[in-house]
Design a protein around this motif. Structure first.
Motif, PDB file in Angstrom:
ATOM      1  N   UNK A  39      32.372  66.578   9.101  1.00 46.24           N
ATOM      2  CA  UNK A  39      32.510  66.274   7.465  1.00 46.24           C
ATOM      3  C   UNK A  39      31.660  64.610   7.513  1.00 46.24           C
ATOM      4  N   UNK A  40      30.486  64.731   6.518  1.00 48.34           N
ATOM      5  CA  UNK A  40      29.635  63.673   6.744  1.00 48.34           C
ATOM      6  C   UNK A  40      30.034  62.880   5.854  1.00 48.34           C
ATOM      7  N   UNK A  41      29.016  61.434   5.073  1.00 47.91           N
ATOM      8  CA  UNK A  41      29.037  60.609   4.157  1.00 47.91           C
ATOM      9  C   UNK A  41      28.009  61.867   3.096  1.00 47.91           C
ATOM     10  N   UNK A  71      32.756  56.799   8.981  1.00 46.58           N
ATOM     11  CA  UNK A  71      31.771  56.678   7.608  1.00 46.58           C
ATOM     12  C   UNK A  71      32.395  57.681   6.665  1.00 46.58           C
ATOM     13  N   UNK A  72      32.563  59.275   6.927  1.00 44.79           N
ATOM     14  CA  UNK A  72      33.580  59.483   5.586  1.00 44.79           C
ATOM     15  C   UNK A  72      34.556  59.369   4.973  1.00 44.79           C
ATOM     16  N   UNK A  73      35.390  58.996   6.384  1.00 42.12           N
ATOM     17  CA  UNK A  73      36.712  59.367   6.271  1.00 42.12           C
ATOM     18  C   UNK A  73      36.940  57.951   5.584  1.00 42.12           C
ATOM     19  N   UNK A  74      36.431  56.917   6.160  1.00 44.50           N
ATOM     20  CA  UNK A  74      36.311  55.574   4.740  1.00 44.50           C
ATOM     21  C   UNK A  74      36.151  55.870   3.251  1.00 44.50           C
ATOM     22  N   UNK A  98      39.365  63.393  15.586  1.00 46.66           N
ATOM     23  CA  UNK A  98      38.041  62.054  15.144  1.00 46.66           C
ATOM     24  C   UNK A  98      38.794  61.317  13.492  1.00 46.66           C
ATOM     25  N   UNK A  99      40.124  61.897  13.143  1.00 46.22           N
ATOM     26  CA  UNK A  99      40.675  61.378  12.093  1.00 46.22           C
ATOM     27  C   UNK A  99      41.355  60.581  12.444  1.00 46.22           C
ATOM     28  N   UNK A 100      40.698  58.851  11.457  1.00 47.93           N
ATOM     29  CA  UNK A 100      40.738  57.972  12.030  1.00 47.93           C
ATOM     30  C   UNK A 100      43.003  57.301  10.913  1.00 47.93           C
TER      31      UNK A 100
END
Length: 221
Positions: A39-41, A71-74, A98-100
């Motif tokens: 999952x990317x930006x 970056x995608x999550x933010x 990899x999840x924040x």
């Protein structure tokens, strides 16, 4: 906190995501499925654009991925926490490594075996709201606010004693769909859109909004 996004962690993420998407009303093209390695930006921006695009019905994005960039999550934080009314997300991943923490905190973790039951319950709630709005529009104006279900929406409170506005927001969202279907005047539709926006303010009286709607909208025969 009311979660509008759910998370499923399972190594069979591809099959689960595909099955979930099939359970949705796939004849309604606004539902989307993203099957990704990462999952990317770029995909995050596509999801945000999809979420803010108005639709005539409730819509769901099913997003399957193995990893997700920070970056995608933010980028997704705000839309996931406060999506437009009628928009929901289901994230399916094989690992949460990899999840924040900030992203995880906005998701409701569910077991994959509970998914079908969860979606069935969601559809049932949607159908009940549709029936309530239909009854509201076809009931005489002097009798509309006597409905017990409607009174419950107006009086419902959160755990901290504040007015719970989620039910009222869902009611107005469904009401807009019905008004368009029944060709109510455009000026009245605009009024309801403005009332929906006003609901975001804690100072707006839910009771006043429903009283106003009762006299604003003609009875549909």
């Amino acid at each position: 906190m009311s979660h509008h996004a759910r998370l499923i962690i399972n190594i069979e993420r591809k099959q689960i995501a595909s099955s979930l998407f099939e359970q949705l009303n796939t004849s309604f093209s606004s539902h989307v499925l993203h099957d990704l390695t990462s999952l990317d930006i770029h995909t995050a921006r596509t999801i945000i654009s999809w979420a803010i695009t108005p639709a005539s019905k409730e819509k769901t994005a099913v997003i399957s991925f193995h990893t997700a960039t920070g970056e995608a999550q933010n980028a997704l934080l705000k839309i996931v926490e406060e999506p437009p009314v009628g928009v929901s997300f289901i994230f399916v991943t094989s690992s949460k490594e990899t999840l924040l923490p900030t992203f995880l905190s906005r998701l409701s973790l569910i077991d994959d075996e509970d998914t079908l039951e969860t979606n069935t319950s969601s559809q049932k709630a949607s159908d009940q709201m549709s029936s309530l709005v239909e009854l509201f529009l076809t009931t005489d104006t002097t009798e509309r606010l006597k409905n017990k279900e409607l009174l419950s929406i107006m009086e419902q409170e959160t755990e901290d004693g504040k007015k719970d506005r989620e039910g009222a927001k869902r009611f107005l969202f469904t009401l807009l769909q019905k008004m368009k279907l029944y060709h109510y005047p455009h000026t009245h539709i605009e009024e309801v859109i403005n009332l929906s926006s006003a609901l975001s303010s804690p100072s707006t009286s839910i009771k006043y909004i429903f009283e106003y709607l009762s006299f604003l909208l003609a009875v549909k025969k």
